[in-house]
Design a protein around this motif. Structure first.
Motif, PDB file in Angstrom:
ATOM      1  N   UNK A  22       4.938  -9.350 -25.499  1.00 34.83           N
ATOM      2  CA  UNK A  22       4.449  -7.743 -24.447  1.00 34.83           C
ATOM      3  C   UNK A  22       4.838  -6.876 -24.714  1.00 34.83           C
ATOM      4  N   UNK A  23       6.351  -7.693 -24.333  1.00 34.77           N
ATOM      5  CA  UNK A  23       7.588  -6.359 -24.420  1.00 34.77           C
ATOM      6  C   UNK A  23       7.296  -5.695 -25.804  1.00 34.77           C
ATOM      7  N   UNK A  24       7.367  -6.969 -26.914  1.00 35.49           N
ATOM      8  CA  UNK A  24       7.662  -6.305 -28.259  1.00 35.49           C
ATOM      9  C   UNK A  24       6.573  -5.350 -28.493  1.00 35.49           C
ATOM     10  N   UNK A  25       5.401  -5.729 -28.359  1.00 35.09           N
ATOM     11  CA  UNK A  25       4.099  -4.932 -28.657  1.00 35.09           C
ATOM     12  C   UNK A  25       4.414  -3.670 -27.844  1.00 35.09           C
ATOM     13  N   UNK A  26       4.987  -3.541 -26.362  1.00 30.62           N
ATOM     14  CA  UNK A  26       4.900  -2.039 -25.791  1.00 30.62           C
ATOM     15  C   UNK A  26       6.073  -1.261 -25.935  1.00 30.62           C
ATOM     16  N   UNK A  27       6.813  -2.017 -26.587  1.00 32.01           N
ATOM     17  CA  UNK A  27       7.916  -1.240 -27.273  1.00 32.01           C
ATOM     18  C   UNK A  27       7.757  -0.779 -28.282  1.00 32.01           C
ATOM     19  N   UNK A  28       7.366  -1.264 -29.029  1.00 25.68           N
ATOM     20  CA  UNK A  28       6.559  -0.622 -30.026  1.00 25.68           C
ATOM     21  C   UNK A  28       5.493   0.848 -29.980  1.00 25.68           C
ATOM     22  N   UNK A  36       7.979   7.419 -24.644  1.00 23.82           N
ATOM     23  CA  UNK A  36       9.591   6.995 -24.009  1.00 23.82           C
ATOM     24  C   UNK A  36       9.862   6.167 -24.896  1.00 23.82           C
ATOM     25  N   UNK A  37      10.817   7.257 -25.573  1.00 27.40           N
ATOM     26  CA  UNK A  37      11.543   5.803 -26.694  1.00 27.40           C
ATOM     27  C   UNK A  37      12.806   5.344 -25.588  1.00 27.40           C
ATOM     28  N   UNK A  38      13.495   5.981 -24.764  1.00 25.58           N
ATOM     29  CA  UNK A  38      14.606   5.178 -24.211  1.00 25.58           C
ATOM     30  C   UNK A  38      13.307   4.082 -23.555  1.00 25.58           C
ATOM     31  N   UNK A  39      12.432   3.600 -23.149  1.00 24.07           N
ATOM     32  CA  UNK A  39      12.078   2.435 -22.786  1.00 24.07           C
ATOM     33  C   UNK A  39      11.840   1.927 -23.433  1.00 24.07           C
ATOM     34  N   UNK A  40      10.885   2.080 -24.817  1.00 19.94           N
ATOM     35  CA  UNK A  40      11.181   1.336 -25.308  1.00 19.94           C
ATOM     36  C   UNK A  40      11.785   0.446 -26.193  1.00 19.94           C
TER      37      UNK A  40
END
Length: 59
Positions: A22-28, A36-40
């Motif tokens: 989930x984090x990888x998909x959301x960050x991507x 929001x590049x920093x949060x990604x």
């Protein structure tokens, strides 16, 4: 471990892997849309840390 704690201990790596995906998909998504590049980037780092933890837990 057996009983309730054994069940939780057996489920923890699976739950962590779901969270990592989930984090990888959301960050991507955040990086791809440049919302929001920093949060990604931090979400991708967190996904990598979770995968590393699961690898350590399963050894």
């Amino acid at each position: 471990m057996n009983g309730a704690l054994g069940s939780i201990a057996n489920a923890a790596p699976a739950i962590a892997m779901l969270a990592a995906f989930a984090c990888a998909i959301g960050g991507g998504y955040l990086l791809a849309t440049k919302r929001d590049v920093k949060k990604g980037a931090l979400m991708l780092v967190m996904a990598a840390v979770l995968v590393g933890n699961v690898m350590i837990w399963t050894l």
